[in-house]
Design an enzyme around this catalytic site. Structure first.
Site, mmCIF file in Angstrom:
data_model
loop_
_atom_site.group_PDB
_atom_site.id
_atom_site.type_symbol
_atom_site.label_atom_id
_atom_site.label_comp_id
_atom_site.label_asym_id
_atom_site.label_seq_id
_atom_site.Cartn_x
_atom_site.Cartn_y
_atom_site.Cartn_z
ATOM 1 N N CYS A 191 0.807 -1.222 0.000
ATOM 2 C CA CYS A 191 0.000 0.000 0.000
ATOM 3 C C CYS A 191 0.842 1.275 0.000
ATOM 4 O O CYS A 191 0.317 2.360 -0.250
ATOM 5 C CB CYS A 191 -0.948 -0.008 1.194
ATOM 6 S SG CYS A 191 -2.138 -1.368 1.166
ATOM 7 N N HIS A 214 -3.416 7.093 2.518
ATOM 8 C CA HIS A 214 -3.831 5.800 1.979
ATOM 9 C C HIS A 214 -5.200 5.459 2.535
ATOM 10 O O HIS A 214 -5.426 5.484 3.746
ATOM 11 C CB HIS A 214 -2.795 4.740 2.369
ATOM 12 C CG HIS A 214 -3.265 3.342 2.205
ATOM 13 N ND1 HIS A 214 -3.829 2.874 1.034
ATOM 14 C CD2 HIS A 214 -3.268 2.297 3.076
ATOM 15 C CE1 HIS A 214 -4.143 1.593 1.196
ATOM 16 N NE2 HIS A 214 -3.825 1.224 2.411
ATOM 17 N N ASN A 249 -10.433 -0.265 -0.179
ATOM 18 C CA ASN A 249 -8.981 -0.194 -0.105
ATOM 19 C C ASN A 249 -8.402 -0.815 -1.373
ATOM 20 O O ASN A 249 -8.407 -2.028 -1.545
ATOM 21 C CB ASN A 249 -8.488 -0.949 1.141
ATOM 22 C CG ASN A 249 -6.977 -0.899 1.295
ATOM 23 O OD1 ASN A 249 -6.247 -0.591 0.372
ATOM 24 N ND2 ASN A 249 -6.508 -1.233 2.490
#
Length: 337
Positions: A135, A261, A291
């Protein structure tokens, strides 16, 4: 014994416009996005994992997400996002010197996604490779692309974050089934001839946390320990935010938008509360995107720009945390001038 080297083809000879003799600054000229058409709402997942729609919202902040069909390819979405960014920057694919794709989920083990994306775009002069930092991948790729430009080794770099996380999900796992999603985002980095508009990029890693988010090769699906990940994500994002803002010679009050994020709505809220950030400056678009791992930062940038919250000159904090553990942050002044 002598070896005769083959003559270089004219189109393979280095063009003296590729490399600058003098270090220059880097700036983000544009952003583009690509999302699958298929929308999966919480109700389609909740029954399967034995929870309610509101349970998912309460724990993640997510109400729906985009999921790729089996025939869709990551490289196609990465190329579509990059093509959109190139159009918006009025840059032709032939002007691109380097294509970087941050991803955990390339279509194949080999080749990397980046050469396929460069080929699909027609970026015939570009080098291309993938960056794997989960990520934190997009931020890591941004660091590499910015460094290449500042060193005078490139003048135009495509930085792409793309993941089809649905490909590595266990549909029965409560910790992950409703969290991860698919998408791609890209930015065009350009040399400016002035001070860089991308500040120092703070990056960190701690392999001691590797077991908390991982995809074991024998299983091929993502496993995550939510509590430990939440705690570390809040701590690392908070600290790296302060470090990046200080490194940029700024204060938290100077930042127009905090783009983190998009891992979990509760993480975004917790970081904002810990740093006493105004809620309207912390970007939260996880509700409809989920996500998307390396794609969340460019998708969030595209989201706020499209709704008028991001304008040239704005100071934007970019922060990410992911498997590894890896994390980082930087301050970007949006636009090329």
């Amino acid at each position: 014994m002598s070896t005769t080297l083959p003559a270089l083809q004219p189109d393979l000879v280095a063009d003296d416009t590729i490399v600058s003799a003098v270090p220059v600054g880097a700036a983000i000229a544009s952003v583009g996005a690509s999302l699958p058409d298929t929308v999966i709402r919480n109700s389609e997942i909740a029954a399967r994992i034995g929870v309610s729609d509101e349970w998912i919202v309460r724990r993640t902040g997510i109400r729906s997400r985009r999921v790729a069909e089996p025939t869709e390819r990551l490289s196609t979405h990465a190329a579509a996002a990059a093509a959109a960014a190139l159009r918006r920057a009025a840059v032709s694919p032939e002007q691109v010197d380097l294509v970087l794709v941050a991803t955990t989920t390339p279509d194949d083990v080999m080749p990397n996604a980046a050469p396929l994306v460069a080929h699909e775009l027609g970026a015939v002069r570009a080098g291309a490779f993938d960056i794997g930092a989960a990520c934190t991948g997009f931020l890591s790729a941004l660091a590499v692309g910015t460094g290449q430009i500042e060193a005078g080794r490139a003048q135009c770099v495509l930085v792409i974050g793309a993941d089809l996380m649905s490909r590595i999900l266990d549909p029965q796992d409560r910790s992950t089934a409703a969290v991860f999603a698919d998408g791609a985002g890209a930015v065009v980095l350009q040399a400016t001839g002035e001070a860089s508009r991308i500040g120092p990029i703070v990056l960190g890693a701690d392999g001691a946390g590797a077991d908390h988010i991982k995809v074991p090769r024998e299983e091929g699906v993502i496993r995550m320990r939510g509590h430990e990940t939440f705690r570390e994500a809040v701590a690392r994002l908070s600290l790296s935010t302060v470090q990046a803002v200080r490194a940029a010679g700024a204060r938290l009050d100077d930042i127009d938008l905090f783009v983190y994020h998009q891992a979990n709505g509760r993480i975004l809220s917790a970081v904002g509360e810990r740093l006493s950030l105004p809620a309207d400056r912390v970007v939260d678009c996880i509700s409809e995107h989920g996500n998307t791992s390396a794609a969340t930062l460019p998708l969030a940038l595209a989201h706020v720009e499209s709704n008028g919250r991001l304008a040239p000159g704005h100071r934007v904090l970019l922060g990410a945390f992911g498997a590894g553990f890896t994390w980082g942050a930087t301050v970007v002044q949006w636009g090329v001038a």
